[in-house]
Write an enzyme that holds these catalytic residues in place. Structure first.
Site, PDB file in Angstrom:
ATOM      1  N   CYS A  89       0.841  -1.193   0.000  1.00  0.00           N
ATOM      2  CA  CYS A  89       0.000   0.000   0.000  1.00  0.00           C
ATOM      3  C   CYS A  89       0.884   1.254   0.000  1.00  0.00           C
ATOM      4  CB  CYS A  89      -0.995  -0.039   1.159  1.00  0.00           C
ATOM      5  SG  CYS A  89      -2.365   1.146   0.972  1.00  0.00           S
ATOM      6  N   HIS A 197      -3.512  -5.185  -0.383  1.00  0.00           N
ATOM      7  CA  HIS A 197      -2.987  -5.707   0.882  1.00  0.00           C
ATOM      8  C   HIS A 197      -2.917  -7.231   0.830  1.00  0.00           C
ATOM      9  CE1 HIS A 197      -3.063  -2.042   3.441  1.00  0.00           C
ATOM     10  NE2 HIS A 197      -3.954  -1.640   2.541  1.00  0.00           N
ATOM     11  N   GLU A 199      -1.878  -9.210   3.064  1.00  0.00           N
ATOM     12  CA  GLU A 199      -2.249  -9.772   4.365  1.00  0.00           C
ATOM     13  C   GLU A 199      -3.753  -9.847   4.553  1.00  0.00           C
ATOM     14  OE1 GLU A 199      -2.227  -5.339   5.150  1.00  0.00           O
ATOM     15  OE2 GLU A 199      -1.191  -6.757   3.839  1.00  0.00           O
TER      16      GLU A 199
END
Length: 217
Positions: A89, A197, A199
């Site tokens: 990001c 993202h 994650e």
């Protein structure tokens, strides 16, 4: 055992990134030690660097510079020692020459270009862009190996109002669409960045992180 350091400078989903990287290591049968740290000494000894980032470009750059010796350690590890780097990001956006959010702020200038606002051609689309999108892969890259992309591919999770417009088109690895083209991933040499993202991107994200742990640029 390799050590992957997630940079702690007051910005980013550190806990989520750490847990996702640990899970990617387990599922990829990769022996990796995951640290969340702001200690320049640990950064200098890292085998891999992950720089997350959430919020405004200028705030993230200021936060990084506020930790004595941290950016110098990142630069030494990534640019001199050539250890693999993943920006997430705003951690990706910081690789640009400059960011245009709330004025002009210098970036790392690792990926020449600038971070510009998203400008959807559909006025009904809201900013920030927040949600799930597929990736249009423009060229092969190790981090996207064995990940299904294209209109019927896996989805990645985005939340952002700006994106990195690289000067060299060859350094844009993947794009997505939100009322127009947005940059989803950039890379060159031993550095890579994702606007989405990993994650939070479930199957796609875990595979990308596993690929990062196996990456030998």
């Amino acid at each position: 055992m390799q050590t992957a350091v997630i940079i702690d400078y007051g910005s980013g989903n550190l806990h989520s990134a750490g847990k996702a990287l640990e899970r990617a290591a387990r599922e990829g049968d990769r022996d990796a030690r995951v640290l969340i740290s702001s200690d320049p000494a640990e950064v200098l000894n890292a085998d891999r660097i992950i720089l997350p980032g959430v919020g405004a470009f200028a705030d993230c750059r200021s936060g990084l510079e506020a930790v004595p010796g941290l950016f110098a350690a990142i630069t030494e590890t990534v640019r001199v020692k050539q250890r693999p780097y993943l920006g997430i990001c705003v951690g990706m956006q910081l690789m640009a020459t400059r960011g245009l959010e709330f004025g002009t702020t210098d970036g790392f200038d690792w990926i020449p270009g600038e971070v510009r606002p998203i400008e959807p051609n559909d006025p009904t689309l809201k900013i920030p862009h927040m949600g799930w999108n597929t990736l249009n892969q423009l060229r092969p890259h190790a981090l996207l190996e064995d990940i299904k992309t294209g209109p019927d591919g896996l989805h990645a999770y985005f939340v952002h109002s700006y994106h990195l417009a690289a000067d060299d088109p060859a350094q844009t690895i993947a794009q997505s669409d939100y009322g127009g083209t947005i940059t989803a991933m950039v890379a060159r040499d031993n550095i890579a960045g994702t606007q989405f993202h990993p994650e939070k991107s479930q199957t796609l994200g875990l595979k990308l992180l596993a690929n990062f742990l196996n990456w030998t640029p």
